[in-house]
Design an enzyme around this catalytic site. Structure first.
Site, PDB file in Angstrom:
ATOM      1  N   LYS A 130       0.870  -1.193   0.000  1.00 17.91           N
ATOM      2  CA  LYS A 130       0.000   0.000   0.000  1.00 17.91           C
ATOM      3  C   LYS A 130       0.892   1.224   0.000  1.00 17.91           C
ATOM      4  CE  LYS A 130      -4.472   0.921   0.300  1.00 17.91           C
ATOM      5  NZ  LYS A 130      -5.630   0.082  -0.065  1.00 17.91           N
ATOM      6  N   ASP A 170      -7.109   4.276  -4.359  1.00 19.12           N
ATOM      7  CA  ASP A 170      -7.728   4.130  -3.032  1.00 19.12           C
ATOM      8  C   ASP A 170      -8.360   5.501  -2.737  1.00 19.12           C
ATOM      9  OD1 ASP A 170      -7.797   2.089  -0.626  1.00 19.12           O
ATOM     10  OD2 ASP A 170      -7.345   3.995   0.315  1.00 19.12           O
TER      11      ASP A 170
END
Ligand code: NDP
Ligand code: 2IT
Length: 451
Positions: A130, A170
């Site tokens: 991430k 995201d």
């Protein structure tokens, strides 16, 4: 006797806290997994001997960098960027990029940790990662966002690659930002590869990637309801968020006969007792993606609805709930309220939206509760399919991708059931997801020895 952190749960969690000061979300995510894994590994000597749980809770690496850019007024701005490469035991690192002022290293460590189990659950060969920045895209011009994305990629590009680490979107990162970042990667490397997913359809993106997370979370919800002989027809749904995941969850719930009565953003929520139609949802998509407005504007467009500033929607009575905004947006008291109001099923479109107390409330009430790492995996799953299409340099048809998404969500549901059945017809989906995700990654780690 080997020194083992696996001896007792409290000791293990205390160790994680000590090693990760100031990173409560990361500790929370690890604790939630450890609570379920501890029992499962009790009698599995190899996991203890090889210290798998201890190793899985330590990212492979955390890359931190400065991102400088110039705003429209000519001021030099300095942001912080990160990529957390958590675990690549079962495939290249894979996971989104978040641009939000609240982003810290701890936020991204929690997200990369969760992503590792989520990606394992999809059945596709993807590790967990991430990235992101504390950059706030709100109120910035397109050119400012472009300059920021280019500067962010000027550093990130040396750490990623189609077979190394494949970022995606995201919170705060959608089609616009992916376009700017992919363009800069291509320029820097002179390579056209599937290094990012969520790309535009003109340049290697996959059909239904945009819809996949919200649709997938709804399919998972439907699968849970089916175990009780129910479906979504006529069910009242409360949804939080109004971004990519929330709007597509609202769309699929509506398509399957449910009545969506709320959406929200960080300023408040809208309540539309008449239910949202496709037309209203399209209006919200336009509001968020094109006009970049606030959800409060909904009440001016659709009379009969009301806006509730500084509130979350969990007090609105419902049959099903889909938290689709952000982490820790649904607390213990909210969970109790939902249960008391008769909510039967919760499917997490966001990552870790329910806090640990809320998770325990849902488990104790034995309602149908799908954790994000299972329920929202449809997005990264279609990202995995985008990677396959890019590697083969082909584009699959929409019907094929729709079918694959449903198959993958069915497979994740089955994996959760395999490890989550508790007897008396109750499935603990949190436990099922944690064990199934852990087992695949752990077994790959065992194969590699001590690395
Ligand atoms: P978007 O940026 O499209 O939308 C985010 C939404 O959540 C906005 O409505 C935003 O409101 C709201 N929100 C963000 N931060 C907060 C906050 N601190 N408090 C309250 N509301 C907030 O993001 P996505 O829809 O893509 O992501 C939503 C969630 O889903 C995240 O948890 C993400 O990690 C998760 N997820 C996303 C996937 C994807 O494919 N996009 C895949 C799997 C999970 P505002 O405009 O006020 O900020
Ligand atoms: O949390 C997530 O799964 C995402 N933001 C999507 C990741 C991806 O690689 O598509």
């Amino acid at each position: 006797m080997a020194v083992s952190d696996h001896v007792d749960l409290n000791g293990f969690v205390e160790g994680v806290k000590k090693r990760n000061p100031g990173q409560p979300e990361f500790v929370q995510a690890v604790q939630e997994v450890a609570e379920d894994i501890f029992d499962f590994i009790q009698d599995k000597e190899a996991y203890h001997r090889e210290q798998i749980l201890r190793r899985i809770a330590e990212p492979d690496r955390v890359i931190s960098f400065r991102v400088c850019w110039e705003d429209d007024a000519g001021n030099i701005r300095v942001q912080r960027g990160w990529r957390v490469q958590n675990n690549n035991s079962i495939g290249p690192y894979k996971g989104g990029i978040r641009f939000h002022p609240s982003v810290t290293e701890g936020t991204l460590k929690f997200l990369a940790f969760e992503q590792t189990f989520k990606n394992a659950l999809t059945g596709l060969p993807m590790g967990g990662g991430k990235g992101g920045s504390n950059f706030n895209p709100k109120g910035k011009s397109d050119r400012e966002v472009m300059r920021f994305c280019q500067s962010f990629m000027n550093e990130l590009y040396r750490h990623i690659g189609a077979d190394i680490d494949v970022p995606a979107g995201d919170i705060g990162v959608g089609a616009r930002e992916i376009g700017y970042m992919f363009g800069q990667y291509k320029r820097l490397t002179n390579e056209f590869t599937g290094v990012l997913t969520g790309k535009g359809l003109e340049y290697g993106g996959s059909l239904i990637r945009t819809e996949a997370t919200g649709y997938g979370a709804t399919y998972f919800l439907l699968n849970m309801l089916k175990t009780k002989g129910e479906d979504l027809q006529g069910k009242v749904a409360v949804i939080s968020g109004s971004g990519n995941v929330a709007t597509h969850a609202a769309e699929k719930v509506t398509m399957l006969g449910g009545k969506v009565v709320t959406l929200s953003d960080s300023d408040g929520f809208v309540h539309d007792p008449a239910g949202m139609t496709q037309e209203k949802i399209n209006w919200v998509k336009q509001l968020k993606n094109v006009r970049r407005g606030r959800i409060s504007e909904y009440v001016d467009a659709f009379p009969g609805s009301s806006y509730h500033a500084d509130k979350t929607p969990w007090g609105v009575p419902c049959d099903v709930a889909l938290p689709c905004a952000t982490q820790n947006e649904l607390l213990g008291a909210d969970a109790r309220l939902l249960v008391a109001n008769g909510c039967k099923a919760v499917s997490e479109g966001a990552n870790m939206p329910t806090d640990l107390e809320g998770v325990h409330v849902f488990k104790d009430a034995r309602i149908l509760f799908a954790p994000g790492k299972a329920a929202n995996a449809g997005g990264v799953a279609v990202s995995g399919l985008e990677m396959s299409q890019n590697s083969a340099r082909i584009s699959w048809k929409e019907e094929e991708l729709q079918r694959l998404l449903i198959d993958i969500m069915d497979g994740i549901h089955a994996r959760c059931m395999e490890y989550g059945q508790q007897g008396g017809g109750y499935c603990d989906y949190v436990k099922g997801a944690n064990i199934a995700g852990f087992k695949k990654v752990a077994d790959a780690m065992l194969a590699y020895g001590v690395v």
